[in-house]
Design a protein around this motif. Structure first.
Motif, PDB file in Angstrom:
ATOM      1  N   GLY A 177      42.471  32.134  34.237  1.00 59.27           N
ATOM      2  CA  GLY A 177      42.808  32.851  33.013  1.00 59.27           C
ATOM      3  C   GLY A 177      44.224  33.390  32.961  1.00 59.27           C
ATOM      4  N   ILE A 178      45.049  33.087  33.981  1.00 60.26           N
ATOM      5  CA  ILE A 178      46.420  33.594  34.007  1.00 60.26           C
ATOM      6  C   ILE A 178      47.335  32.511  33.439  1.00 60.26           C
ATOM      7  N   GLY A 219      34.977  32.119  29.603  1.00 62.35           N
ATOM      8  CA  GLY A 219      33.847  32.286  30.520  1.00 62.35           C
ATOM      9  C   GLY A 219      33.514  31.063  31.363  1.00 62.35           C
ATOM     10  N   MET A 220      34.447  30.117  31.467  1.00 60.07           N
ATOM     11  CA  MET A 220      34.208  28.988  32.359  1.00 60.07           C
ATOM     12  C   MET A 220      34.916  29.244  33.682  1.00 60.07           C
ATOM     13  N   PHE A 221      34.310  28.812  34.754  1.00 58.54           N
ATOM     14  CA  PHE A 221      34.893  29.031  36.072  1.00 58.54           C
ATOM     15  C   PHE A 221      34.750  27.773  36.904  1.00 58.54           C
ATOM     16  N   PHE A 229      46.626  38.699  42.376  1.00 59.31           N
ATOM     17  CA  PHE A 229      46.121  37.532  41.661  1.00 59.31           C
ATOM     18  C   PHE A 229      44.839  37.878  40.906  1.00 59.31           C
ATOM     19  N   LEU A 230      43.895  38.519  41.616  1.00 62.57           N
ATOM     20  CA  LEU A 230      42.613  38.853  41.004  1.00 62.57           C
ATOM     21  C   LEU A 230      42.794  39.842  39.863  1.00 62.57           C
ATOM     22  N   LYS A 231      43.695  40.794  40.075  1.00 61.84           N
ATOM     23  CA  LYS A 231      43.914  41.825  39.071  1.00 61.84           C
ATOM     24  C   LYS A 231      44.422  41.180  37.788  1.00 61.84           C
ATOM     25  N   ALA A 232      45.410  40.282  37.933  1.00 60.77           N
ATOM     26  CA  ALA A 232      45.958  39.602  36.762  1.00 60.77           C
ATOM     27  C   ALA A 232      44.875  38.767  36.085  1.00 60.77           C
ATOM     28  N   SER A 233      44.097  38.071  36.872  1.00 60.12           N
ATOM     29  CA  SER A 233      43.058  37.207  36.339  1.00 60.12           C
ATOM     30  C   SER A 233      42.007  38.026  35.594  1.00 60.12           C
ATOM     31  N   LEU A 234      41.520  39.100  36.245  1.00 61.32           N
ATOM     32  CA  LEU A 234      40.475  39.918  35.624  1.00 61.32           C
ATOM     33  C   LEU A 234      40.960  40.577  34.345  1.00 61.32           C
ATOM     34  N   GLU A 235      42.209  41.041  34.369  1.00 62.22           N
ATOM     35  CA  GLU A 235      42.751  41.682  33.168  1.00 62.22           C
ATOM     36  C   GLU A 235      42.717  40.726  31.990  1.00 62.22           C
ATOM     37  N   LEU A 274      33.425  38.278  40.853  1.00 67.44           N
ATOM     38  CA  LEU A 274      34.167  39.284  40.093  1.00 67.44           C
ATOM     39  C   LEU A 274      34.304  38.888  38.624  1.00 67.44           C
ATOM     40  N   LEU A 275      34.533  37.617  38.380  1.00 65.70           N
ATOM     41  CA  LEU A 275      34.799  37.185  37.006  1.00 65.70           C
ATOM     42  C   LEU A 275      33.521  37.019  36.191  1.00 65.70           C
ATOM     43  N   GLU A 276      32.376  36.944  36.842  1.00 63.74           N
ATOM     44  CA  GLU A 276      31.072  36.835  36.168  1.00 63.74           C
ATOM     45  C   GLU A 276      31.105  35.829  35.027  1.00 63.74           C
TER      46      GLU A 276
END
Lengths: 497, 436, 251
Positions: A454-455, C79-81, C98-104, C161-163
């Motif tokens: 998503g980035i 919502g695809m992973f 990385f995770l913070k940017a992605s989750l935001e 984390l991304l659910e």
């Protein structure tokens, strides 16, 4: 942001064979935010270089006879020298007679005594660049000397600095007010004949900053000089001299910008640092001269000589973030003359489009137990060329000297160049020198992983680049670290699609 | 500075003018002579000669004296005990009495002066690999050599034994010898080659050129040994061309001399070529060694891995330049270079410059260089086990360089080289450890 | 949840997927099996929008919306992973950053509240614990110097984390020892619920002992040649893929 160029060089087919251009492929010009021109009436010498021009500059600045003689001696040396060609940069020969060596806003003729007397157009220029010169609006804790073409237009917080005994003024003023200091140290670190551009600068230097920190004094504020080239067809030849007396400390920052023009403009500065016993000088640069457009048209030729000398127990740190200039030729160096002295060089150099940089440092270990650290991060984008060139020299007397060099390159796109030329000369068996270099790239795979989480690609590139530069950014004063990070983001804007 | 070298071109041209060669080499000779005429012999302002002066060579009578023809046996002590075919050249001339040539068709070995017509095209192709335009001494070699050796392993063949080629320089009078070694390992063929320079006597100059071509999927083990008398002069160049899928495992092992300069020019010229290179130089009292290694990655998927170690004592000076050049099309290249040096004495000097020039982003490159001293903790550890300090230093210093040859896949070679290193340490390092 | 209709896709000008159709309902777990070169990883790549994979015909509907032309980040935000077969190393960018940017980005796009720093750290630590990954990994560069198993567990940690609504696991089981395989399976099973679906792309039946699928499909020659329940996987394990080749050729 401008539209993608349709004139890019043909690229080899990418391995996945996609019809559409890959994300790293879309290397386009991003905006250069400092590219405006200030409409102001200037008094500009006609192009050309001769003894008369030098006499004219010297007279403009009311200089004493010794300095005019010094300039003329430099000019005669320069006439016998040839341009260096060893750097990994290519550009058409510079016509030194097509450059104007002096240009100043007419309004500066009357030597304004305070900010109220300075032409508001000039103040607006600096405001637009994010450098308000009115003290109440200025960044707290930072004193600024603003140099516009060949003259200093204002220096802030001088009163507050004077209380601490710190001298911070244009060098033209220092020549008149503190001749004994200037005469003693000018050319003591970078001699007139040091190299072609240093000789040129010694002959024609216009303005720059002068700093003196008295013994055992910690300079109460950050000092900063902001260089602006405005007039067309002129060069800027500033000279900066910083003397940190015994046991003192100063942190100094310079920034530079210029308008977008199709012509190449010359910038040939000399910076001399003197760190007397026990003194510390931290010198940071955020260099954002106009880099030229995506076809390599225009941009500043940046040929700069920067050197400091460390006496016993002294320390000099150079930190530079280089994003601008069409050509960069610059090697901030430290002569570790005194025992136990320390030299540091932290550098981020980013080249895009057709920019070429050949930059690095020299650490000359003369004294015992001297230490030096070099961290160089080169980022090459597009069709640019980015070279690290460094020298670590351990003299026979430098018992127990230590150097560590880390030199990393990051490549973005498959048509750029990244080069490393480290010279190591060791003549003392108790010394230890270590050099390491690596290369890495921002790959399509990395970008895809980020995007799949998503980035978006631009954010991803900026994260990777910031991670790559972390070690250098942490050396910058806080306010400027943020500015440097932003500058890189702006510079990389549009480097991916 | 440049005045030192003014006499060089004249001396070199005079040498070339007096040289003779087989008629089929006339074209190459003429080209080399032209290159020699056009070449300015390098002064120290030339980047590639920044740390090496040709002064001692110009001042000696070696170059002016030219070639001498003499016969001398190579002392047995100078030769590693190898089970190998051996070819000996003395002062640039083939010496049949000391040579044993293979008979079978899996390895063709022939001196250039008596080269069968069928082999001449091979020799000419190999000579074309030499970079006479860039390297003035290679041009001098081409303009002045009197003999040389062609080695060819035909397609798919495997040479049954290693080939040991010895260039011996000896004599009481000043002289110059040109050495020329041409090696072609054809597709899927394989060869083990030991190239050695030996010699005794003052004021002798050996100017060597080696050109090697590895065709597709060829294999070469190549050890180049240079332990000649430290009073001699040696300038040598190795031109190595690696075609697709070929692999070369190479060793460059040397001690210093009054003037020693070795240029390696290796080109990975086909996809998937591999080069593994290990080198060691030991440079001591009144010795100089300058090694310039240039690796060109011209094609994709190539691998080069270099490790160089220097041991420098006395008032010796060691110079190294390791340049890796990755061309735009050489995707998926992996290139590594490490150069570690130990300074053993206060008057010793190391000048090292690992360089990277990279023109595409799909590469994995790194280099590293260190200059330091013997590890004090290591010395102390040995001392604490009862070993005297000089002996501890000797062990550590020799261990440092011996490690570079331990894995040479030529039986008998590593042990002999270790012995040479130990002898150097005793005689030239300026350290007490060797004089036990 | 996901509907693939007559999907054709090219890689380097060569057609790999030749009319693949598949429907995945909410809360379902589907396994896609098949021999090497059958197009399994191509399917995973096409679903996630990877460059270099050209869709020449057909469409992919995610919750009724055609996503065929969407960028990978847009798919992630919907919502695809994709859990990568070969997770990529990003030196210099820490896992946390990385995770913070992605989750935001993902949570913002989904209209969920963006976690504050404290919540984020808590969740990240919990996720690490669940996949048996030392918290020190959070501070290291993304996958930098991780072992193969650590990389795979890092993928599952991100998924926790991304659910996501749809998780696509591309050969996540390859190269894993049994312990790591169980960790991966537990991670997936803990997320299973009525609103979430999974696609497991795998060569072996082994993973399916731990994550029991609702449906098993066999991919061969760029098409689904056979579908069935979980027992189909066992049959494949026993007989191999050879017996299906004729079916592929005939189809």
């Amino acid at each position: 942001m401008s539209e993608p160029s349709s004139h890019q060089a043909p690229r080899p087919a990418d391995p996945a064979g996609t019809e559409e251009a890959s994300h790293l492929d879309k290397v386009i010009a991003s905006s250069y935010e400092a590219g405006f021109v200030t409409a102001i009436e200037s008094e500009t010498l006609p192009p050309g270089l001769s003894e008369d021009v030098i006499r004219h500059i010297s007279a403009k600045k009311n200089e004493p006879a010794w300095l005019l003689d010094w300039r003329l001696a430099a000019f005669r040396r320069w006439q016998g020298m040839t341009e260096p060609t060893w750097a990994h940069v290519h550009y058409p020969a510079v016509d030194f007679n097509a450059v104007s060596y002096y240009s100043a806003p007419k309004s500066m003729k009357d030597h304004p005594k305070s900010l109220d007397e300075v032409d508001p157009e000039l103040l607006r220029t600096y405001e637009k660049l994010g450098i308000p010169l009115a003290e109440q609006a200025a960044l707290a804790g930072v004193a600024v000397d603003a140099v516009f073409d060949s003259v200093s237009v204002a220096t802030t917080f001088r009163g507050k600095l004077a209380e601490a005994g710190v001298i911070f003024c244009p060098i033209s003023e220092a020549v008149r007010e503190y001749p004994e200091l200037v005469q003693k140290y000018l050319g003591s670190v970078v001699p007139q004949g040091d190299n072609f551009y240093a000789a040129l600068n010694s002959a024609v230097f216009s303005d720059g900053s002068f700093v003196y920190i008295p013994k055992n004094t910690r300079c109460p504020m950050e000092l900063s000089t902001y260089f602006r080239i405005n007039e067309a067809k002129t060069g800027q030849f500033e000279r900066t001299l910083i003397i940190a007396d015994e046991g003192s400390y100063v942190s100094y920052l310079e920034g530079c910008t210029a308008p977008m023009r199709d012509e190449n403009q010359l910038h040939a500065a000399v910076v001399e640092l003197v760190a007397l016993p026990g003194a510390q000088i931290k010198y940071s640069t955020v260099q954002n001269w106009y880099p030229g457009d995506e076809h390599g048209r225009g941009g500043i030729y940046n040929f700069v000589t920067k050197r400091g000398v460390c006496h016993d127990n002294a320390r000099i740190s150079w930190t530079q973030v280089e994003t601008g200039s069409a050509i960069t030729w610059k090697y901030p160096s430290v002569v570790l003359k005194g025992d136990n002295s320390v030299g540091e060089f932290y550098s981020v150099a980013l080249t895009r489009n057709l920019q070429q940089a050949d930059t690095g440092t020299k650490m000359i270990h003369l004294g015992r137990n001297t230490r030096s650290t070099i961290v160089s991060k080169g980022i090459s984008v597009g069709r640019s060329s980015n070279a690290y060139r460094g020298l670590v020299r351990i003299s026979p007397r430098a018992e127990n000297a230590r150097n560590h060099t880390q030199c990393d390159s990051l490549l973005i796109g498959d048509a750029c160049g990244a080069h490393t030329f480290p010279y190591i000369e060791s003549r003392n068996p108790t010394a230890t020198v270590e050099h390491e270099a690596t290369t890495s790239r921002v790959s399509e795979d990395q970008l895809f992983l980020c995007r799949a989480r998503g980035i978006d690609a631009e954010k991803a590139v900026s994260m990777i680049v910031n991670g790559f530069c972390k070690e250098v950014f942490k050396e910058l004063p806080m306010e400027f670290a943020v500015e440097a990070g932003k500058l890189l983001e702006v510079s990389l804007e549009g480097s991916v699609g | 500075m440049s005045a030192d070298h003014d006499s060089l071109p004249a001396q070199a041209l005079a040498l070339a003018a007096s040289a003779t060669c087989p008629a089929w080499l006339a074209d190459y000779r003429a080209r080399a002579q032209r290159a020699l005429q056009d070449t300015a012999f390098p002064g120290r302002k030339a980047e590639a000669w920044k740390y090496t002066s040709l002064h001692a060579l110009t001042q000696s009578a070696a170059l002016a004296a030219g070639a001498t023809v003499s016969r001398a046996s190579v002392p047995a002590d100078d030769l590693p005990p190898l089970d190998a075919w051996r070819v000996v050249f003395v002062n640039g001339r083939y010496d049949a009495t000391q040579s044993s040539l293979p008979a079978g068709g899996e390895l063709i070995v022939a001196p250039l002066v008596s080269l069968p017509d069928a082999e001449q095209a091979h020799a000419r192709a190999l000579l074309a690999l030499t970079d006479t335009a860039r390297l003035p001494f290679a041009a001098l070699n081409g303009a002045a050599f009197a003999d040389g050796l062609l080695v060819r392993v035909p397609r798919g063949a495997t040479a049954g034994k290693p080939l040991h080629v010895v260039f011996h320089a000896t004599g009481d009078a000043p002289a110059t010898a040109q050495a020329c070694l041409l090696v072609s390992v054809e597709a899927q063929a394989s060869l083990t080659l030991v190239e050695q320079y030996t010699g005794h006597g003052d004021n002798l100059f050996t100017n060597a050129v080696t050109a090697i071509d590895l065709a597709r999927d060829a294999r070469l083990v190549h050890a180049r040994l240079d332990f000649a008398d430290h009073r001699q002069f040696h300038v040598g160049s190795l031109h190595l061309n690696l075609q697709g899928g070929s692999r070369c495992d190479a060793w460059q092992l040397m001690t210093g001399s009054r003037l020693k300069r070795t240029d390696l020019a290796c080109t990975l010229n086909g996809a998937g070529a591999e080069l593994a290179l290990k080198g060691a130089w030991l440079v001591g009292t009144d010795e100089h060694a300058d090694t310039q290694a240039r690796i060109d990655h011209a094609q994709p998927h190539g691998t080069s891995d270099q490790s160089w170690k220097g041991l420098v004592g006395g008032n010796g000076k060691a110079v190294f330049n390791g340049r890796i050049h990755i061309h735009p099309g050489a995707k998926q290249t992996s290139a590594e270079l490490v150069n570690n040096n130990l300074l053993l004495s206060a008057d010793a000097e190391v000048d090292t410059k690992p360089e990277l020039e990279i023109y595409n982003d799909d590469v994995k490159c790194s280099h590293g260089a260190t200059v330091g001293q013997l590890n004090e903790t290591g010395v102390f550890y040995l001392q604490s086990r009862g070993i005297a300090r000089p002996d501890a230093e000797l062990m550590l210093a020799l261990g440092f360089v011996n490690a570079m040859v331990d894995d040479v896949p030529v039986p008998g070679l590593a042990g002999w080289v270790h012995g040479r290193f130990a002898r150097w340490f005793a005689q030239r390092s300026g350290r007490p450890g060797g004089s036990r | 949840m996901l509907e693939i209709r007559n999907l054709h896709a090219n890689v380097q000008g060569k057609e790999i997927l030749k009319g693949l159709s598949l429907t995945i309902g909410s809360g379902e777990v589907h396994a896609i099996m098949g021999p090497n070169g059958s197009g399994k990883s191509t399917l995973a790549a096409v679903l996630s929008g990877r460059d270099g994979y050209e869709v020449t015909a057909g469409e992919i509907l995610f919750n009724g919306e055609d996503i065929t032309g969407l960028a990978p980040e847009e798919r992630a935000r919907k919502g695809m992973f994709l859990a990568f077969q070969y997770p990529v190393e990003i030196p210099g960018v820490s896992n946390l950053e990385f995770l913070k940017a992605s989750l935001e980005q993902v949570r913002k796009a989904q209209g969920k509240d963006v976690w504050d720093a404290v919540t984020f750290m808590k969740k990240a630590r919990e996720a690490c614990t669940k996949v048996n990954l030392d918290q020190a990994f959070l501070k290291r560069g993304v996958n930098e110097g991780f072992s193969g198993g650590e990389k795979k567990r890092n993928e599952i940690m991100q998924m926790l984390l991304l659910e996501p609504a749809l998780g696509i696991l591309d050969e996540t089981d390859s190269g894993l020892d049994i312990d790591a395989l169980q960790v991966v399976a537990q991670g997936v099973n803990s997320l299973r619920d009525a609103g979430r679906s999974f696609v497991l792309v795998t060569h072996y039946q082994r993973l399916l002992d731990h994550i029991v699928p609702d449906h098993v499909h066999v991919l061969a020659g760029g098409r689904i040649v056979k579908s069935g329940g979980k027992e189909l996987a066992l049959e494949l394990e026993e007989k191999g893929y050879g017996w299906l080749k004729d079916a592929a050729a005939a189809g």
